[in-house]
Enzyme design. Structure first.
Site, PDB file in Angstrom:
ATOM      1  N   HIS A 363       0.796  -1.233   0.000  1.00 46.07           N
ATOM      2  CA  HIS A 363       0.000   0.000   0.000  1.00 46.07           C
ATOM      3  C   HIS A 363       0.822   1.274   0.000  1.00 46.07           C
ATOM      4  O   HIS A 363       0.311   2.341   0.312  1.00 46.07           O
ATOM      5  CB  HIS A 363      -0.905   0.050   1.236  1.00 46.07           C
ATOM      6  CG  HIS A 363      -1.985  -0.966   1.249  1.00 46.07           C
ATOM      7  ND1 HIS A 363      -3.255  -0.707   0.791  1.00 46.07           N
ATOM      8  CD2 HIS A 363      -1.978  -2.250   1.651  1.00 46.07           C
ATOM      9  CE1 HIS A 363      -4.007  -1.787   0.922  1.00 46.07           C
ATOM     10  NE2 HIS A 363      -3.254  -2.737   1.448  1.00 46.07           N
ATOM     11  N   LYS A 554      -8.221  13.709   4.964  1.00 46.11           N
ATOM     12  CA  LYS A 554      -7.303  12.573   4.891  1.00 46.11           C
ATOM     13  C   LYS A 554      -6.349  12.721   6.063  1.00 46.11           C
ATOM     14  O   LYS A 554      -6.295  13.773   6.681  1.00 46.11           O
ATOM     15  CB  LYS A 554      -6.529  12.570   3.561  1.00 46.11           C
ATOM     16  CG  LYS A 554      -5.917  13.941   3.216  1.00 46.11           C
ATOM     17  CD  LYS A 554      -5.326  13.982   1.808  1.00 46.11           C
ATOM     18  CE  LYS A 554      -6.327  14.154   0.679  1.00 46.11           C
ATOM     19  NZ  LYS A 554      -6.563  12.942  -0.077  1.00 46.11           N
ATOM     20  N   ARG A 555      -5.570  11.669   6.349  1.00 45.58           N
ATOM     21  CA  ARG A 555      -4.592  11.827   7.414  1.00 45.58           C
ATOM     22  C   ARG A 555      -3.653  12.982   7.103  1.00 45.58           C
ATOM     23  O   ARG A 555      -3.408  13.320   5.952  1.00 45.58           O
ATOM     24  CB  ARG A 555      -3.815  10.512   7.602  1.00 45.58           C
ATOM     25  CG  ARG A 555      -4.611   9.441   8.301  1.00 45.58           C
ATOM     26  CD  ARG A 555      -4.984   9.851   9.723  1.00 45.58           C
ATOM     27  NE  ARG A 555      -3.807   9.845  10.565  1.00 45.58           N
ATOM     28  CZ  ARG A 555      -3.518   8.906  11.451  1.00 45.58           C
ATOM     29  NH1 ARG A 555      -4.355   7.905  11.666  1.00 45.58           N
ATOM     30  NH2 ARG A 555      -2.417   8.961  12.170  1.00 45.58           N
ATOM     31  N   LYS A 560       1.058  14.334   1.586  1.00 45.81           N
ATOM     32  CA  LYS A 560      -0.282  14.681   1.095  1.00 45.81           C
ATOM     33  C   LYS A 560      -0.426  16.186   0.874  1.00 45.81           C
ATOM     34  O   LYS A 560      -1.333  16.636   0.207  1.00 45.81           O
ATOM     35  CB  LYS A 560      -1.340  14.178   2.074  1.00 45.81           C
ATOM     36  CG  LYS A 560      -1.390  12.642   2.204  1.00 45.81           C
ATOM     37  CD  LYS A 560      -2.415  12.211   3.240  1.00 45.81           C
ATOM     38  CE  LYS A 560      -2.414  10.719   3.535  1.00 45.81           C
ATOM     39  NZ  LYS A 560      -3.098   9.920   2.511  1.00 45.81           N
ATOM     40  N   THR A 664      -8.484   6.684  -1.621  1.00 48.76           N
ATOM     41  CA  THR A 664      -9.829   6.128  -1.808  1.00 48.76           C
ATOM     42  C   THR A 664     -10.866   7.220  -1.552  1.00 48.76           C
ATOM     43  O   THR A 664     -11.958   7.170  -2.101  1.00 48.76           O
ATOM     44  CB  THR A 664     -10.072   4.935  -0.859  1.00 48.76           C
ATOM     45  OG1 THR A 664      -9.601   5.293   0.442  1.00 48.76           O
ATOM     46  CG2 THR A 664      -9.361   3.701  -1.343  1.00 48.76           C
ATOM     47  N   LYS A 668     -14.551   8.386  -3.486  1.00 47.30           N
ATOM     48  CA  LYS A 668     -15.823   8.683  -2.810  1.00 47.30           C
ATOM     49  C   LYS A 668     -16.347  10.054  -3.239  1.00 47.30           C
ATOM     50  O   LYS A 668     -17.541  10.226  -3.487  1.00 47.30           O
ATOM     51  CB  LYS A 668     -15.641   8.633  -1.280  1.00 47.30           C
ATOM     52  CG  LYS A 668     -15.286   7.232  -0.777  1.00 47.30           C
ATOM     53  CD  LYS A 668     -14.761   7.228   0.671  1.00 47.30           C
ATOM     54  CE  LYS A 668     -14.065   5.906   0.970  1.00 47.30           C
ATOM     55  NZ  LYS A 668     -13.261   5.946   2.213  1.00 47.30           N
TER      56      LYS A 668
HETATM   57  C1  B1H Z   1      -1.770   3.261   3.304  1.00 45.62           C
HETATM   58  C2  B1H Z   1      -0.699   2.624   5.047  1.00 45.62           C
HETATM   59  C3  B1H Z   1      -0.350   2.328   6.411  1.00 45.62           C
HETATM   60  N1  B1H Z   1      -0.556   2.871   2.923  1.00 45.62           N
HETATM   61  C4  B1H Z   1       1.327   1.747   8.042  1.00 45.62           C
HETATM   62  N2  B1H Z   1       0.102   2.471   4.021  1.00 45.62           N
HETATM   63  C5  B1H Z   1       0.355   1.772   9.018  1.00 45.62           C
HETATM   64  C6  B1H Z   1       0.982   2.023   6.743  1.00 45.62           C
HETATM   65  O1  B1H Z   1      -0.139   1.345  11.241  1.00 45.62           O
HETATM   66  N3  B1H Z   1       0.721   1.526  10.343  1.00 45.62           N
HETATM   67  O2  B1H Z   1       1.918   1.419  10.637  1.00 45.62           O
HETATM   68  C7  B1H Z   1      -0.962   2.059   8.705  1.00 45.62           C
HETATM   69  C8  B1H Z   1      -1.295   2.350   7.388  1.00 45.62           C
HETATM   70  N4  B1H Z   1      -1.860   3.113   4.631  1.00 45.62           N
HETATM   71  C9  B1H Z   1      -2.842   3.779   2.411  1.00 45.62           C
HETATM   72  O3  B1H Z   1      -3.585   2.685   1.874  1.00 45.62           O
HETATM   73  C10 B1H Z   1      -2.273   4.598   1.240  1.00 45.62           C
HETATM   74  O4  B1H Z   1      -1.527   5.693   1.730  1.00 45.62           O
HETATM   75  C11 B1H Z   1      -3.423   5.094   0.366  1.00 45.62           C
HETATM   76  O5  B1H Z   1      -2.900   5.750  -0.763  1.00 45.62           O
HETATM   77  C12 B1H Z   1      -4.270   3.919  -0.085  1.00 45.62           C
HETATM   78  O6  B1H Z   1      -5.412   4.392  -0.774  1.00 45.62           O
HETATM   79  C13 B1H Z   1      -4.717   3.098   1.111  1.00 45.62           C
HETATM   80  C14 B1H Z   1      -5.467   1.851   0.686  1.00 45.62           C
HETATM   81  O7  B1H Z   1      -4.762   1.131  -0.258  1.00 45.62           O
END
Ligand code: B1H
Length: 823
Positions: A363, A554-555, A560, A664, A668
């Site tokens: 991701h 978004k976060r 971003k 995502t 939406k």
């Molecule tokens: C996304 C994360 C993520 N990518 C580490 N990576 C985490 C990485 O708890 N952690 O350590 C938690 C989350 N999340 C997101 O995934 C992307 O940034 C988005 O671009 C994408 O749409 C989403 C779903 O694929």
């Protein structure tokens, strides 16, 4: 389970029977009379009544699953950001109208009761919400599947602002009771940690693991109803409990306090969700969480889902474990351990099966987001798994050496074990080696994965790599969130779009119909008024009911580029204040931000404080006559998203190209008729291709241009010096104009980061962003043309249904078949 148990008849769906069911739950479940019932009593009773209607289907699904022994998809994810459950359950079970009427007969309002629900915030952002959309689509597509994750006692923190600064408080979402979960103590399993391993004589690869502590994993089941298809799948979330051993220790060791401390230690595992999005911290508790839920899930599948005596050499015919990012990748050595150490298999046999059971979704593209575990920590917590990973690596590196003789540099690059800056396990490499497929989450992302992040692997195994572009569930994010638009669509093309979103293309001719456009605007207007009401009630924020709604939710993350959005706002403000821009020329706009910052992410928190400071100044400046407004409701979550997104006109998707894997939220917004202003990044690329250049506001560098500039050396100072508007905006910010004269702290820090060393090159895209915003202003003047574009966005983005994503997973990765329910 006895497959011959006669099915329980589904309760009849009538207003009378539903009323009886509701009152029964209120009287006997909550123990209160209707006149004395609190809002929460009513919510719990209503939810349980609805749950009962779905339970019959649930049992039926489980019974069929047991009978058919069909292939199952297990979605392993550390996060499921479910959002509120009641409305979705009502919709899926066709109870929505009946419930509304039956409550109305009792003098109750369904929406008021719904408002009591506290959403389970068991995820950070896109990744967790994607998992929730996927299980919804799996159920709706009739795919036998199970979601496996963690029942965090505290989900993502609750965000508040004190003097505009983020303050986190715990999200005690279980406090008032959770009617959607059913604990199953009889299916609890033990998970062990620590200790050492020892040799087992005469075994090929087997070792004995002597752990030194253990916890019980207690499963809670959640229903995952398909939309109007009679299927109810299961989401199984694990909660950590101290084992009975701890209790015995209390008596035996005589050290009561120490024994209680140990209990707490064990139960800490599922206590709290790590609030990091994109940047995992290598914390021991996090690795404990990952192994905890994965070990419990594998054991659960092997012992409770598969029939007794199942021939495990056929395991790949019965299961794909889909790894949602690297968080569950420890499942790979765990399956090897089970097969070798517990079932007595040879290494080669175990590896042959393991390699066919896992597929990995990546991701991210940010190097700092790729999870790495120090060998020291992993060896201490999971000594046997470390040994197994070493051997997987040895055999893998032999393959590499054979394919590329003499290329030791490549061997080092590809190794699962990194040597610098400390010895550590690269989980993405392990997942890629063990998985039979690796996918990115949007076309551009998958391409960059294969070209950059995992290039060596894609060269060695090109057929392993594939793309599945993300999607969102049309049930929650259109049908439920936007009843006005849903009604309009259904009136025009029937309701087949709810489960086949490609049908939205039939709206296309209606973009040319002035009456349809008028009604579309009416819906948007009503959604804005609903947003205004919610923001007033929720946060005491006041927004105009008719201004353009420009949303960035978004976060909070530097990549971003919320700071670029902020610079645009400051620049507009500066334009008016300096007389460069006549006030009357400005379209009334409400900028809406929603964003949580990871608690330890200082720069992100400073950005939040600055957005709030700028917002306050602008909102209080009477000379603007209310034309510009900045609101930042705290604690953006799924509940708020469902109100905000349908009200938006403009969707801000402005990451530096090549950094946002997919996004995502972008989907939406487009599906709800907002136009996008965005860079050529993530799924924006596909959105633009589908809606067409005329209906999308593109700006900024492309990924190759950005990579080029980075390589040549990015000099932000040059942009600052050469663009007077940019300089004026930055100078105004730096002057302390928004911070009561304070030029230090967040102001100085953001200024320095943007003008000296910004990895995400905001200043390089400023000019083109501001120009694109000017085009937005102009386009918005023409209401008819804007509505036309907005309708075309809806008509052309049916591709972004998570049903389509799941179909792609089925075709490209899982090769599992839907199983139709007889209902
Ligand atoms: C996304 C994360 C993520 N990518 C580490 N990576 C985490 C990485 O708890 N952690 O350590 C938690 C989350 N999340 C997101 O995934 C992307 O940034 C988005 O671009 C994408 O749409 C989403 C779903 O694929």
């Amino acid at each position: 389970m006895n497959p011959n148990t006669p099915p329980v008849a589904a309760p009849e769906i009538t207003v009378e029977s539903f009323t009886r069911a509701f009152l029964r739950e209120l009287n006997f479940g909550q123990g209160v009379d209707l006149d004395r019932a609190s809002a929460n009593d009513k919510y719990l009773a209503l939810s349980r009544a609805v749950r009962h209607y779905l339970t019959t289907r649930w049992l039926e699904t489980l019974r069929n699953q047991y009978r058919d022994q069909a292939k199952v998809v297990a979605y392993l994810s550390a996060e499921f950001l479910l959002g509120p459950q009641l409305e979705n359950a009502l919709l899926a079970s066709k109870l929505d109208e009946v419930a509304r009427e039956s409550l109305a007969n009792l003098g109750l309002d369904l929406d008021e009761i719904r408002a009591v629900e506290v959403e389970p915030g068991l995820g950070n952002g896109g990744l967790g919400r994607l998992a929730a959309c996927f299980i919804d689509s799996l159920a709706t597509l009739n795919v036998p599947s199970i979601g496996y994750g963690i029942r965090y006692e505290y989900g993502i923190f609750k965000q508040t602002f004190v003097d505009g600064k983020q303050v986190e408080t715990p999200d005690n979402w279980l406090r008032l009771g959770s009617p959607w979960e059913i604990p199953h103590p009889e299916n609890a399993v033990e998970v062990t940690f620590g200790g050492r391993t020892e040799a087992v004589e005469g075994a090929d690869g087997a070792r004995r693991w002597i752990p030194d502590w253990r916890v019980t994993a207690l499963p809670y089941n959640y229903m995952v109803p398909g939309y109007h298809n009679g299927r109810v799948n299961t989401l199984r979330l694990w909660s950590a409990k101290a084992t009975h051993e701890f209790d015995l220790q209390i008596f035996n060791a005589g050290d009561y306090a120490e024994a209680v401390r140990a209990r707490t230690f064990a139960e800490n595992i599922s206590k709290v969700l790590y609030p990091e999005d994109s940047t995992p911290q290598g914390k021991e508790l996090r690795l404990q969480q990952q192994y905890f839920f994965v070990a419990a899930s594998l054991r659960d599948f092997l012992e409770n889902v598969l029939p007794d005596g199942y021939d495990l050499t056929k395991l790949p015919d019965r299961i794909t474990w889909q790894l949602n990012d690297t968080h569950p990748v420890i499942a790979v050595p765990e399956l090897m351990r089970l097969l070798i150490d517990e079932k007595g298999w040879t290494w080669d046999d175990a590896w042959a099966v393991t390699q066919k059971c896992f597929a990995y979704t990546c991701h991210t593209l940010l190097p700092e987001a790729l999870e790495v575990w120090s060998v020291d920590l992993l060896g201490r917590l999971l000594p046997r798994h470390l040994e197994i990973i070493y051997r997987i690596n040895e055999e893998f590196l032999e393959v590499v050496r054979e394919a590329y003789p003499g290329d030791e540099l490549r061997v080092r690059r590809m190794s699962i074990v990194a040597e610098q800056p400390e010895r550590a396990i690269r989980m993405a490499h392990l997942a890629t080696v063990a998985g039979f497929k690796v996918n990115g989450v949007a076309e551009l992302h998958s391409q960059l994965l294969a070209e950059k992040v995992l290039h060596d692997f894609a060269e060695l195994w090109p057929e392993k790599f594939t793309n599945v572009t993300n999607g969102v569930t049309p049930r929650r994010f259109v049908r439920m969130a936007n009843p006005g638009l849903s009604g309009l669509i259904t009136e025009a093309i029937g309701d087949g779009w709810v489960t086949d979103l490609s049908q939205l293309s039939r709206l296309e001719p209606l973009a040319e119909d002035p009456e349809f456009r008028r009604r579309f605007r009416e819906v948007k207007g009503a959604n804005k008024r609903r947003l205004a009401e919610v923001l007033a009630a929720r946060d005491g924020l006041e927004i105009a009911g008719d201004a353009m709604v420009d949303a960035m939710v978004k976060r909070l993350h530097e990549y971003k580029r919320q700071s670029l959005k902020l610079l645009h706002i400051v620049s507009m403000y500066e334009g008016v204040k300096s007389g460069r821009t006549p006030l009357e020329s400005i379209t009334p706009r409400t900028f809406v931000f929603g964003a949580k910052a990871a608690p330890g992410y200082v720069r992100a928190k400073e950005t939040i404080a600055l957005i709030n400071a700028v917002g306050r100044t602008i909102n209080e400046d009477a000379s603007l006559e209310g034309r510009l407004k900045v609101v930042f409701p705290p604690n953006y979550n799924v509940t708020l998203a469902e109100v905000l997104i349908p009200a938006a006109d403009l969707s801000e998707q402005i990451s530096l190209a090549g950094k946002e894997a997919s996004g995502t939220g972008n989907m939406k917004f487009a599906l709800n008729g907002a136009l996008t202003i965005g860079t050529d990044d993530g799924a924006n690329v596909e959105i633009r291709q589908l809606v067409g250049d005329d209906n999308f506001f593109l700006f900024g560098m492309t990924e190759p241009e950005a990579a080029d500039l980075q390589a040549k050396g990015y000099d932000p100072g040059a942009y600052y010096e050469s663009d007077p508007e940019l300089k004026a905006a930055l100078d105004l910010l730096a002057s302390g104009a928004f911070t009561g004269g304070d030029k230090g702290g967040a102001v100085a820090s953001l200024f320095a980061s943007l003008t000296e060393r910004d990895r995400f090159m905001a200043l390089a895209d400023f000019r083109s962003y501001v120009d694109a915003q000017a085009t937005v202003e102009e386009a918005y003047q023409d209401h008819e043309e804007w509505s036309r574009k907005a309708i075309l966005n809806v008509a052309r983005t049916g591709f972004f249904s998570s049903d389509r994503s799941i179909q792609d997973y089925l075709d490209r990765i899982w090769r599992a078949e839907p199983v139709t329910q007889n209902h």
